[in-house]
Design an enzyme around this catalytic site. Sequence first.
Site, PDB file in Angstrom:
ATOM      1  CG  ASP A   1     -66.969 -10.099 -42.797  1.00  0.00           C
ATOM      2  OD1 ASP A   1     -66.533 -10.917 -43.617  1.00  0.00           O
ATOM      3  OD2 ASP A   1     -66.350  -9.071 -42.475  1.00  0.00           O
TER       4      ASP A   1
ATOM      5  CE1 TYR B   1     -62.373  -5.109 -40.174  1.00  0.00           C
ATOM      6  CE2 TYR B   1     -64.312  -6.466 -39.795  1.00  0.00           C
ATOM      7  CZ  TYR B   1     -63.460  -5.820 -40.662  1.00  0.00           C
ATOM      8  OH  TYR B   1     -63.700  -5.875 -42.011  1.00  0.00           O
TER       9      TYR B   1
ATOM     10  CE  LYS C   1     -63.018  -9.519 -43.732  1.00  0.00           C
ATOM     11  NZ  LYS C   1     -63.785  -9.097 -42.548  1.00  0.00           N
TER      12      LYS C   1
ATOM     13  CG  HIS D   1     -58.204  -7.783 -43.748  1.00  0.00           C
ATOM     14  ND1 HIS D   1     -58.562  -7.558 -42.437  1.00  0.00           N
ATOM     15  CD2 HIS D   1     -59.038  -7.005 -44.479  1.00  0.00           C
ATOM     16  CE1 HIS D   1     -59.577  -6.693 -42.386  1.00  0.00           C
ATOM     17  NE2 HIS D   1     -59.863  -6.351 -43.615  1.00  0.00           N
TER      18      HIS D   1
END
Length: 278
Positions: A48, A53, A78, A111
């Site tokens: 994930d 990120y 996301k 998100h």
Amino acid sequence: MKNLQSTATLHNGVEMPWFGLGVFKMQDGQEAVSAVKSALELGYRSIDTASVYRNEEGVGQAIAEFSIPREELFITTKVWNSEQGYETTLAAFDESMKKLGLDYLDLYLVHWPMPEKGKYKETWKALEKLYKDGRIRAIGVSNFQVHHLEDLMSDCEIVPMVNQVEYHPRLTQKELHDFCKKNKIQLEAWSPLMQGQLLDDPTLMEIANKYNKSVAQVILRWDLQNEVVTIPKSVKPERMKENADIFDFELCTEDMKKINSLNEDRRVGPNPDEFNRE
């Protein structure tokens, strides 16, 4: 739920592993590549990530280098808050796919609801298009509360398959969980260990001793027995191995109730009704 490859069936028939690796705050490059490869070696099949990120390239590199059949993997990413909107989401998806180096995605999530921006319905329409075009196997949301879901579902074509939220013994979100169950939306936990804040809780320590397991293992097992998909983050192979070693025991009903009763509606992350950072 017999092992790391055991799956939950989403409402469109797609099978999603109950257990996976979250890569939040992992450095792109060597750290992410090594962590994902270690996880795959240990038998993890669900990874994930998210565009925010900034490690999709590392995740993609690890997948490419590990040479495992693509259909055995379940990859989630996301769309970030600043990318919300119809056209911008379609462009963000293409960018994520380029970084991951994949032909299709297993799960794409919105998100955050970003209530002030008011764009999650437009964003969702983009996800529906990508899903109908066969580019994503399942679509869902993250951090959506009941009222966000009700609003979205009032005029969407496809009900979200997954809702990934902060979920741990101090934040059990029972009303949300019940709503998701009723609407066949699979709940998924981020920050299942409350960023380590639960590891010295006396109740959890007592239960862990009883089963000869760590507190982390007890919490992750509790997730699964509550039918919540879980994705603990770790960069250490020994911790990943320990986290995944939860398929050889079962918590009794009384201990499940004891853990459920630790709820304080306490978050370590932002409140979805107030979080509007781009």
